[in-house]
Design a protein around this motif. Structure first.
Motif, PDB file in Angstrom:
ATOM      1  N   ARG A 223       1.885  12.033 -10.690  1.00  0.00           N
ATOM      2  CA  ARG A 223       1.041  11.032 -11.352  1.00  0.00           C
ATOM      3  C   ARG A 223       0.252  10.184 -10.355  1.00  0.00           C
ATOM      4  N   GLY A 224       0.209  10.629  -9.099  1.00  0.00           N
ATOM      5  CA  GLY A 224      -0.469   9.842  -8.080  1.00  0.00           C
ATOM      6  C   GLY A 224       0.339   8.643  -7.603  1.00  0.00           C
ATOM      7  N   PHE A 225       1.626   8.573  -7.965  1.00  0.00           N
ATOM      8  CA  PHE A 225       2.483   7.428  -7.690  1.00  0.00           C
ATOM      9  C   PHE A 225       2.415   7.025  -6.218  1.00  0.00           C
ATOM     10  N   GLY A 226       1.878   5.832  -5.965  1.00  0.00           N
ATOM     11  CA  GLY A 226       1.747   5.357  -4.600  1.00  0.00           C
ATOM     12  C   GLY A 226       1.113   3.986  -4.569  1.00  0.00           C
ATOM     13  N   ALA A 227       0.816   3.530  -3.363  1.00  0.00           N
ATOM     14  CA  ALA A 227       0.266   2.197  -3.179  1.00  0.00           C
ATOM     15  C   ALA A 227      -1.101   2.061  -3.835  1.00  0.00           C
ATOM     16  N   GLY A 228      -1.398   0.856  -4.356  1.00  0.00           N
ATOM     17  CA  GLY A 228      -2.722   0.558  -4.898  1.00  0.00           C
ATOM     18  C   GLY A 228      -3.125   1.498  -6.020  1.00  0.00           C
ATOM     19  N   ALA A 229      -4.271   2.171  -5.836  1.00  0.00           N
ATOM     20  CA  ALA A 229      -4.770   3.110  -6.850  1.00  0.00           C
ATOM     21  C   ALA A 229      -4.004   4.419  -6.834  1.00  0.00           C
ATOM     22  N   GLY A 230      -3.069   4.559  -5.927  1.00  0.00           N
ATOM     23  CA  GLY A 230      -2.241   5.749  -5.890  1.00  0.00           C
ATOM     24  C   GLY A 230      -2.799   6.839  -4.987  1.00  0.00           C
ATOM     25  N   ASN A 231      -2.023   7.909  -4.914  1.00  0.00           N
ATOM     26  CA  ASN A 231      -2.330   9.041  -4.053  1.00  0.00           C
ATOM     27  C   ASN A 231      -3.020  10.144  -4.846  1.00  0.00           C
ATOM     28  N   THR A 232      -3.323  11.228  -4.161  1.00  0.00           N
ATOM     29  CA  THR A 232      -3.767  12.435  -4.840  1.00  0.00           C
ATOM     30  C   THR A 232      -2.725  12.813  -5.885  1.00  0.00           C
ATOM     31  N   GLN A 233      -3.152  13.141  -7.103  1.00  0.00           N
ATOM     32  CA  GLN A 233      -2.217  13.422  -8.188  1.00  0.00           C
ATOM     33  C   GLN A 233      -1.741  14.868  -8.084  1.00  0.00           C
ATOM     34  N   LEU A 234      -0.451  15.044  -7.866  1.00  0.00           N
ATOM     35  CA  LEU A 234       0.130  16.333  -7.525  1.00  0.00           C
ATOM     36  C   LEU A 234      -0.144  17.419  -8.558  1.00  0.00           C
ATOM     37  N   GLU A 235       0.157  17.138  -9.813  1.00  0.00           N
ATOM     38  CA  GLU A 235       0.029  18.173 -10.839  1.00  0.00           C
ATOM     39  C   GLU A 235      -1.426  18.570 -11.059  1.00  0.00           C
ATOM     40  N   VAL A 236      -2.334  17.590 -10.941  1.00  0.00           N
ATOM     41  CA  VAL A 236      -3.763  17.909 -11.068  1.00  0.00           C
ATOM     42  C   VAL A 236      -4.221  18.742  -9.876  1.00  0.00           C
ATOM     43  N   LEU A 237      -3.779  18.376  -8.681  1.00  0.00           N
ATOM     44  CA  LEU A 237      -4.164  19.120  -7.488  1.00  0.00           C
ATOM     45  C   LEU A 237      -3.712  20.575  -7.574  1.00  0.00           C
TER      46      LEU A 237
END
Length: 338
Positions: A223-237
């Protein structure tokens, strides 16, 4: 033409800690790690958001110790490799030995993008302990392609078996990534990784640009879980990579279930690009500063937007959290109130 196979490196249980003030517990770590392992995620990174040994008053205390986090994850990862990250100055050689004793396979040693020399001793120690040693350059947008290439070459000379650049502020556009990865591929003969943040909504596009330029390892979080706006979203990538014909070895259906679980048990809400995350990316300021910036803005009555712009002007980097309240007070004295 056959597309090159890629390795996905999942720091959900490390970078995601920034979003919850490093408060993930053993049950949460165990559950997500087991789900990621079942989906075939090849590498799962676990720890305090700032890495081994970083639990502190300055950047936040972890809910549980490094030892407990790593031991819990190791038990839940019968197939996936277990990774940890360290920043010299927080972690010591003893922390490295403890991590590898708990079964860590991959250790990333991270430094500011122009300070690779501080990684030398720790990369050597990891090699001596027979784990996979990787070098990371943080805030990489603050260095030119040639500078990054030189810094990566230094880390390889110290023993790094892979190198990674972090878009710590979510500041890049695809052409920025292409130029930097291309330069690094000419300087080193080890796998190159890219770690994106999504402040400008470009994390997936930037990751694809990295692959096209020669990167073979990509970081991404559930889900992009990370700091601020988040990281690259794993499942989408993974889905996008499949569309492009790249093999990842991950079962996308099981990964979707794992990321659904992550949203349910790890995060109050998935990351979003709010105005604060947006200005963080524009200003080129570390995404993990979101919470302390909001707190300092509230205490001093200045606009968070203005505070981020000023931090960017001062080129403040991760680890300088103590500069944030001082900068906010300076703005308040100048009359930059809401």
């Amino acid at each position: 033409m056959t597309k090159p196979a890629l390795i996905l490196h999942d720091p959900t249980l490390r970078d995601g800690q920034h979003a919850v003030r490093h408060q993930l517990d053993a049950q949460q770590i165990r559950a997500y790690a087991a789900a990621a392992d079942a989906a075939g995620v090849p590498v799962v990174e676990v720890g305090h958001g700032n890495g081994l040994g970083a639990s502190s008053h300055q950047v936040g205390h972890s809910r549980i110790s490094d030892d407990e986090m790593l031991a819990t994850a190791r038990e839940a990862l019968p197939h996936s490799q277990l990774a940890a990250m360290m920043l010299p100055g927080w972690a010591t050689s003893d922390d490295l030995r403890g991590a590898i004793r708990h079964g860590v396979d991959v250790v990333r040693v991270a430094a500011h993008c122009t300070e690779a020399t501080v990684t030398e001793r720790h990369l050597g120690t990891i090699r001596e302990l027979e784990a996979d040693a990787q070098g990371v350059l943080l805030m990489s947008h603050m260095a030119s392609p040639d500078q990054l290439a030189d810094q990566c070459a230094l880390m390889v000379s110290y023993g790094a078996q892979g190198v990674c650049i972090f878009d710590s502020a979510g500041h890049y556009l695809p052409h920025d990534v292409s130029a930097r990865i291309t330069a690094i591929t000419k300087a080193v003969d080890v796998p190159i990784a890219f770690h994106g943040h999504n402040n400008l909504g470009m994390a997936i596009a930037n990751s694809i640009a990295a692959v096209d330029a020669g990167a073979r390892v990509l970081d991404a979080c559930a889900r992009g879980f990370g700091a601020g706006a988040g990281n690259t979203q794993l499942e989408v990538l993974v889905a996008v990579l499949e569309r492009y014909g790249h093999h990842t070895g991950i079962d996308l259906r099981l990964l979707a279930e794992a990321t659904d679980l992550a949203e349910q048990i790890l995060m109050p809400a998935p990351p979003t690009i709010d105005s604060v995350s947006l200005v963080s990316g524009l200003a080129g300021v570390f995404s993990g500063f979101k919470k302390p910036v909001l707190a300092a803005a509230e205490q001093t009555g200045v606009r968070a937007w203005d505070l981020f712009i000023e931090l960017g002007r001062r080129r403040v980097i991760a680890g300088q959290e103590d500069v944030i309240p001082d900068t906010a007070r300076d703005l308040a004295k100048q009359g930059a109130h809401r």
